[in-house]
Design an enzyme around this catalytic site. Sequence first.
Site, mmCIF file in Angstrom:
data_model
loop_
_atom_site.group_PDB
_atom_site.id
_atom_site.type_symbol
_atom_site.label_atom_id
_atom_site.label_comp_id
_atom_site.label_asym_id
_atom_site.label_seq_id
_atom_site.Cartn_x
_atom_site.Cartn_y
_atom_site.Cartn_z
ATOM 1 N N LEU A 185 0.901 -1.369 0.087
ATOM 2 C CA LEU A 185 0.043 0.047 -0.009
ATOM 3 C C LEU A 185 0.819 1.131 -0.043
ATOM 4 O O LEU A 185 0.241 2.322 -0.598
ATOM 5 C CB LEU A 185 -0.970 -0.025 1.022
ATOM 6 N N ARG A 221 0.082 3.984 -2.870
ATOM 7 C CA ARG A 221 -0.418 5.226 -2.639
ATOM 8 C C ARG A 221 0.308 6.414 -3.467
ATOM 9 O O ARG A 221 -0.186 7.181 -4.144
ATOM 10 C CB ARG A 221 -0.168 5.714 -0.818
ATOM 11 N N PHE A 243 -9.856 5.049 -2.419
ATOM 12 C CA PHE A 243 -8.825 3.947 -2.984
ATOM 13 C C PHE A 243 -7.495 4.154 -2.021
ATOM 14 O O PHE A 243 -7.252 5.194 -1.367
ATOM 15 C CB PHE A 243 -8.370 4.297 -4.276
ATOM 16 N N GLU A 244 -6.854 2.887 -1.763
ATOM 17 C CA GLU A 244 -5.527 2.712 -0.904
ATOM 18 C C GLU A 244 -5.668 3.469 0.410
ATOM 19 O O GLU A 244 -4.872 4.205 0.798
ATOM 20 C CB GLU A 244 -4.492 3.824 -1.974
ATOM 21 N N GLY A 245 -6.731 3.533 0.913
ATOM 22 C CA GLY A 245 -7.095 4.001 2.248
ATOM 23 C C GLY A 245 -7.737 5.245 2.214
ATOM 24 O O GLY A 245 -7.096 6.198 1.293
#
Length: 596
Positions: free
Chosen positions: A262, A266, A404-406
């Site tokens: 991740l 990011r 997305f992605e956190g």
Amino acid sequence: MEVTQNAALKGGEFIIKPTNAQDVFTPADFTEEQNYMYQTCLDFLAAEVHPILERIDNHEEGLMRSLMEKAGRLGLFGVSVPEQFGGLDMDFPTSLRVTEGVGGGHSFPVAFAAHTGIALLPILYFGNDEQKAKYLPGLTNGELMGAYCLTEPGSGSDALSAKTKAVLNAEGTHYVLNGQKMWITNAGFADVFIVFAQVDGDKFTGFIVEKNTPGLSLGNEEHKMGIRGSSTRQVFFSDALVPKENVLGEIGKGHLIAFNVLNIGRIKLAAACLGGAKAAATQSVKYANERVQFKLPISKFGAIRFKIAQQAIRLYAVESAIYRAGSDIYRMEQQLMAEGKSANEALLGAAREFAVECAILKVEGSEVLDYVVDEGVQIYGGYGFSADYPMDRAYRDSRINRIFEGTNEINRLLAVDMILKKGLKGEIDLMGPAMAVQQELLSIPSLSQEEETGLFSKEFKTIANLKKAILMVAGTAVQKYAATLAKEQELLMNIADMAIKVYTAESVLLRVEKEAAAKGAEAMSVQADMARVYLTDTIDTLEKAGKDAIGSMTEGDEQRLLTMGLKRFTKAELLNVRDARRRIAAVVIEANEYAF
């Protein structure tokens, strides 16, 4: 890519230390090969993706997979993959450049990023030799497609609370998986799934699961607000038998896979957003030049020029920050390899070191894209709201990137948490600079004027003061709340907004100063305008966030002291932003595209 052997700052250390402009990587430093890869992506989108966007959004059977296979054959999947598995074995900034290159493809970069990032990289970085040999060549050349199964109905941001279970069968040959994953990109055509499950109820573990595994089934395609052409389905496991040799990494160490991948995901998402934003900004100015009202192209009007300029300013600034951080990651990777780390360990270690910057860029990149497409709709006016014009799709497709992605909220909280933890562990010296700021608050401001030299001497002094404002607010928060600070999310958001804007503002100043040293100040005068306007906007953000933070945690004399300090640290000469934006807009309007 050639990198100067300077002593790069550690991750998060930008808050307490300055950076030399000559030490940063800027887009002007891209090699001919890197620019060729970027152009290959743009050409691919122009030839294969843009002419059939409606067909893609309508989920024409097999269409997205066929596009992905073409991209694989062009070598676009293998940028980061070693040559022994059929890849190009290129450096990290090149992989960012390629991700940016496909970023303007609407639903396509979603499928592309899921495959090349969170599906392929776990096997590359955590797979054993047999797993790499079995899966990487196909994933690299496009014969195999990948998906990543982490999110569940009850666990999104709290990924480690996943309920999917894996139990070793009596024969000791297979793990039996039971559970449900949702929002799985590429699920409809994936051959290989990276799946996370709890072994023995509490050992979070990664698995490589093939699509023909008995007990694996898919839900229907989700009907989504945007990125409609990407495949998004639920994945179900009902006594799914996964061979024991398909455990990815170590039992109970799945969090290392999820979180390390991740970090890379990011900053790559930020690069993809950059590509999408450049495309939308170009569409905006083209329309503004074509649309006539009151007998003039609307690009002649100040209100529209403001929007065109601000799109360019925010784009240019976040691009500066993305490639600054990407180069720092690459430099750290080279350093770790020189210390004896393997290539995989080195990149993961470097991305982990700069996880703060990756989180910052995920937030800023996605919010810049949202800003650009939102103003794009406004520039198009009524046509912007029509599905027959491009801003409709761009606006809808953009929105997912803040999730997305956190989510951006999670990434804001993470960025501050990681910086503070680095300070507590002694990895970076936050205490010394924070104490120095406290002493400065109690002292009489110096009236002496230092001789100013350099293109941005005043601006870098302002940046130094803005960093003091962050330390002042963050230091007070730590003193006030100590171990309970994590519960004060509004306050942490304030600090995060301050850090995000300062990192980006410093990055764009460093980029322009470096390029002006090579090309001359006159050649970079409009870029200098962009850097100065962005800094002006940053000061406003810090003043607002700082006031909100101070007001929420202090009162009386302490509040007055901190408010005075904030005023001191955010003080700067007034800039004629109107004329600066007019000069910026004029360049973009004349070029009829995003021109930087």
